[in-house]
Design an enzyme around this catalytic site. Structure first.
Site, PDB file in Angstrom:
ATOM      1  N   SER A 149       0.864  -1.182   0.000  1.00 16.81           N
ATOM      2  CA  SER A 149       0.000   0.000   0.000  1.00 16.81           C
ATOM      3  C   SER A 149       0.893   1.222   0.000  1.00 16.81           C
ATOM      4  CB  SER A 149      -0.886   0.005   1.253  1.00 16.81           C
ATOM      5  OG  SER A 149      -1.538   1.243   1.407  1.00 16.81           O
TER       6      SER A 149
ATOM      7  N   TYR B 215      -1.427  -0.499  10.702  1.00 18.42           N
ATOM      8  CA  TYR B 215      -1.625  -0.902   9.311  1.00 18.42           C
ATOM      9  C   TYR B 215      -0.453  -0.416   8.459  1.00 18.42           C
ATOM     10  CZ  TYR B 215      -3.625  -1.156   4.625  1.00 18.42           C
ATOM     11  OH  TYR B 215      -3.833  -1.425   3.298  1.00 18.42           O
TER      12      TYR B 215
END
Length: 269
Positions: free
Chosen positions: A141, A154
């Protein structure tokens, strides 16, 4: 890599990037092994691929369980004799601000997004090295390139994926096995809400799936990010850290409450 006839394993294939990428690999003539926890979805996807002339094998797999990953490898080798491509896509969202996320969820987050990816690669890499060819694609990501407020853990898992991918890419130089991290920005999939995100930085999930397939077809490594304009901000972060931190703080205050509320009951893995 020639995709026609290739054996491609995709984790997190029950929805989102994994499902879309699996369909695109199948359209390109690859044999696809579909892995996720929700087996009924995998069966439906395998049937859909089969109805369009493709070949797909559904395998129930929880990437937080090493025995499941090893069983996935064994099922792949037993059915097809090899694995040419491993797409480590299974992942779950960050759950929101660190102070609000329960310890059990944090453990699951790290086990799914990072440890499961590493152990999945460990399970499949020996057969790729024996073949002298292969490609491991790790879906990371852009949160792995920026310090995203409201998604600290995350982001940490995705930073880990990027670092692991690049380190392993260099380690495997000359073996015929490539490793690539694919880093999407905000993208609306089942487990990841992007409500409130500025439209120019939202990426269609199918664009990400097309990129994953293109990375394998063209042998792109060790890192590819999408969208490119947002990825270019990495240079801004390195060259002007003070301005970058001010900008991230502003974004967090303006968009954070809407963008970062991403925890769901059925994440896409």
């Amino acid at each position: 890599m020639e995709l026609r006839g290739a054996v491609v394993v995709v984790t997190g294939a029950s929805s989102g990037f994994g499902e879309l990428a699996a369909v695109r690999f199948a359209r390109a003539g690859s044999t696809v092994v579909l892995a996720a926890r929700r087996f009924e979805r995998l069966e439906a996807l395998a049937e859909r691929i089969g109805n369009h002339g493709g070949t797909a094998l559904p395998v129930r797999c929880d990437v937080t369980r090493r025995e499941d990953l090893e069983a996935l490898r064994d099922a792949t080798l037993e059915a097809f004799g090899r694995c040419d491509v491993l797409v480590n896509n299974a992942g779950i969202p960050g759950g929101g601000p660190f102070r609000d996320v329960g310890t059990e969820y944090l453990e699951r987050l790290m086990a799914t997004n990072l440890t499961g990816l590493v152990l999945g690669t460990k399970a499949f890499l020996p057969t790729m090295l024996e073949q002298g060819r292969g490609h491991v694609v790790n879906v990371a990501s852009l949160a792995g390139r920026f310090a995203s407020p409201g998604a600290a853990v995350y982001g940490a898992t995705k930073h880990g994926v990027v670092a692991f991918s690049e380190g392993l890419f260099h380690e495997l130089h000359g073996t015929g096995v490539l490793v690539t991290s694919v880093n999407p920005g905000f993208s609306p999939t089942e487990g990841f809400k992007v409500k409130g995100a500025p439209t120019p930085i939202v990426v269609d999930p199918d664009r990400v799936a097309r990129l994953i397939v293109d990375v394998v077809r063209r042998g792109r490594a060790p890192e590819v990010s999408i969208p490119r304009p947002l990825a270019a901000l990495q240079l801004f972060r390195v060259l002007t850290p003070g301005a970058y931190r001010w900008g991230m703080g502003t974004i967090a205050r303006r968009f954070g409450p809407r963008v970062l509320e991403d925890r769901v009951e059925h994440p896409e893995d």
